[in-house]
Design an enzyme around this catalytic site. Sequence first.
Site, PDB file in Angstrom:
ATOM      1  N   GLY A   1      27.046  55.437  51.503  1.00  0.00           N
ATOM      2  CA  GLY A   1      26.191  56.213  50.604  1.00  0.00           C
ATOM      3  C   GLY A   1      24.936  56.750  51.269  1.00  0.00           C
ATOM      4  O   GLY A   1      24.044  57.264  50.594  1.00  0.00           O
TER       5      GLY A   1
ATOM      6  N   GLU B   1      33.562  48.995  56.804  1.00  0.00           N
ATOM      7  CA  GLU B   1      32.515  49.778  56.148  1.00  0.00           C
ATOM      8  C   GLU B   1      31.148  49.280  56.617  1.00  0.00           C
ATOM      9  O   GLU B   1      30.593  48.334  56.030  1.00  0.00           O
ATOM     10  CB  GLU B   1      32.616  49.610  54.628  1.00  0.00           C
ATOM     11  CG  GLU B   1      33.895  50.134  54.030  1.00  0.00           C
ATOM     12  CD  GLU B   1      33.658  50.694  52.633  1.00  0.00           C
ATOM     13  OE1 GLU B   1      33.956  51.867  52.430  1.00  0.00           O
ATOM     14  OE2 GLU B   1      33.133  49.967  51.778  1.00  0.00           O
TER      15      GLU B   1
ATOM     16  N   GLU C   1      28.623  46.252  48.310  1.00  0.00           N
ATOM     17  CA  GLU C   1      27.750  46.258  47.124  1.00  0.00           C
ATOM     18  C   GLU C   1      27.944  44.985  46.315  1.00  0.00           C
ATOM     19  O   GLU C   1      27.039  44.572  45.586  1.00  0.00           O
ATOM     20  CB  GLU C   1      28.021  47.522  46.284  1.00  0.00           C
ATOM     21  CG  GLU C   1      27.456  48.762  46.975  1.00  0.00           C
ATOM     22  CD  GLU C   1      28.099  50.077  46.569  1.00  0.00           C
ATOM     23  OE1 GLU C   1      28.827  50.125  45.567  1.00  0.00           O
ATOM     24  OE2 GLU C   1      27.874  51.071  47.294  1.00  0.00           O
TER      25      GLU C   1
ATOM     26  N   SER D   1      30.260  57.226  54.228  1.00  0.00           N
ATOM     27  CA  SER D   1      29.859  58.633  54.328  1.00  0.00           C
ATOM     28  C   SER D   1      30.930  59.522  54.966  1.00  0.00           C
ATOM     29  O   SER D   1      30.612  60.420  55.738  1.00  0.00           O
ATOM     30  CB  SER D   1      28.524  58.749  55.074  1.00  0.00           C
ATOM     31  OG  SER D   1      27.505  58.094  54.332  1.00  0.00           O
TER      32      SER D   1
ATOM     33  N   HIS E   1      33.582  44.434  48.590  1.00  0.00           N
ATOM     34  CA  HIS E   1      32.767  45.617  48.921  1.00  0.00           C
ATOM     35  C   HIS E   1      31.338  45.155  49.201  1.00  0.00           C
ATOM     36  O   HIS E   1      30.844  44.217  48.564  1.00  0.00           O
ATOM     37  CB  HIS E   1      32.802  46.609  47.747  1.00  0.00           C
ATOM     38  CG  HIS E   1      32.225  47.941  48.094  1.00  0.00           C
ATOM     39  ND1 HIS E   1      30.868  48.155  48.159  1.00  0.00           N
ATOM     40  CD2 HIS E   1      32.817  49.112  48.419  1.00  0.00           C
ATOM     41  CE1 HIS E   1      30.661  49.419  48.504  1.00  0.00           C
ATOM     42  NE2 HIS E   1      31.824  50.018  48.669  1.00  0.00           N
TER      43      HIS E   1
ATOM     44  N   ASN F   1      36.937  55.474  45.861  1.00  0.00           N
ATOM     45  CA  ASN F   1      36.199  54.433  45.123  1.00  0.00           C
ATOM     46  C   ASN F   1      35.148  55.132  44.267  1.00  0.00           C
ATOM     47  O   ASN F   1      34.123  55.564  44.767  1.00  0.00           O
ATOM     48  CB  ASN F   1      35.542  53.472  46.126  1.00  0.00           C
ATOM     49  CG  ASN F   1      34.638  52.445  45.444  1.00  0.00           C
ATOM     50  OD1 ASN F   1      34.709  52.263  44.230  1.00  0.00           O
ATOM     51  ND2 ASN F   1      33.798  51.787  46.227  1.00  0.00           N
TER      52      ASN F   1
ATOM     53  N   LYS G   1      33.314  53.887  42.047  1.00  0.00           N
ATOM     54  CA  LYS G   1      32.190  52.979  41.698  1.00  0.00           C
ATOM     55  C   LYS G   1      31.895  53.056  40.196  1.00  0.00           C
ATOM     56  O   LYS G   1      32.811  53.287  39.405  1.00  0.00           O
ATOM     57  CB  LYS G   1      30.960  53.317  42.541  1.00  0.00           C
ATOM     58  CG  LYS G   1      31.276  53.407  44.032  1.00  0.00           C
ATOM     59  CD  LYS G   1      30.042  53.364  44.877  1.00  0.00           C
ATOM     60  CE  LYS G   1      30.413  53.678  46.306  1.00  0.00           C
ATOM     61  NZ  LYS G   1      29.363  53.359  47.244  1.00  0.00           N
TER      62      LYS G   1
HETATM   63  C1  PEP Z   1      32.104  53.084  49.591  1.00  0.00           C
HETATM   64  O1  PEP Z   1      31.397  52.872  48.628  1.00  0.00           O
HETATM   65  O2  PEP Z   1      33.053  52.331  49.819  1.00  0.00           O
HETATM   66  C2  PEP Z   1      31.782  54.223  50.439  1.00  0.00           C
HETATM   67  C3  PEP Z   1      32.394  54.332  51.578  1.00  0.00           C
HETATM   68  O3  PEP Z   1      30.850  55.111  49.952  1.00  0.00           O
HETATM   69  P1  PEP Z   1      30.409  56.515  50.618  1.00  0.00           P
HETATM   70  O4  PEP Z   1      31.665  57.230  51.014  1.00  0.00           O
HETATM   71  O5  PEP Z   1      29.667  57.215  49.534  1.00  0.00           O
HETATM   72  O6  PEP Z   1      29.568  56.170  51.794  1.00  0.00           O
END
Ligand code: PEP
Length: 262
Positions: A182, A176, A104, A221, A102, A10, A12
């Site tokens: 992040g 998630e 976000e 992460s 997601h 992803n 983003k």
């Molecule tokens: C994400 O945005 O779906 C995500 C898992 O980000 P990160 O791997 O940076 O935590």
Amino acid sequence: MARRMLIVGNWKMNGLIETAQALTEDILSGLSARVARSGSVRCEVVLCPPATALYAVNQRVGGSLVRLGGQDLSEFESGPHTGETGGGMLRDVGCGYVIVGHSERRSGWGEDNARVARKMAAAFRAGLQPIVCVGETLEEREQGRTLEVVRAQLEALFPCLPPQSDTRQSLVVAYEPVWAIGSGRHALPEQVQEVHGFMRRILLERLGEDGHAIRIVYGGSVKAGNAGSLFALEDVDGGLIGGASLQSVDFLAIIDAVPETF
Ligand code: PEP
């Protein structure tokens, strides 16, 4: 029933067309080298660039083993929805997958469980495989409400699932935890297995055999250093990778962490 492991990048809101093409090229050549070395790649790979780079990335991935995904879609097919992108448009530009709900978008754009479910249904109608994100905030975890929150997010999807077995089996759920996205702080393997196992039981209860086929991936992460221990868990069918998908070396190292047995 064996489920094929899935690794999704992803990207983003990062990168212009040129950088997206370069990153795609690097990932494709890394994958080709692995195929030349060992005959295959142990998982399905999906790249989700920003909408503005989808066309250009599709020009590169067409015919390769990499699939293309959108990062979001409208719950509507077309019409007066300025700024939105319909599922048919994502298909038109080459997508086979789309991320839905997601965190976000849930937190930044007020997407609640009902809207996420409608978006999932729109993805299925367009012939896309939705990757529906669920997960608790830090506050909810600290209140001991993780399973309750995840259950509600999952339960909201069932009334909007299509009746056909092969279509509903193509759903992907991404666990998630919001606090892990992040943040550099991934969930511990036992925390991940607890939630994935819980969701698998709900999927089996509600969908019978179809619940076996649905893939549950972990995101938050994931890095090369922790991917192996997460992907080895019984109910983890791959990863949704944010930050580490923006560097081909890191992303390829995560793909290498997929266990041999899948
Ligand atoms: C994400 O945005 O779906 C995500 C898992 O980000 P990160 O791997 O940076 O935590």
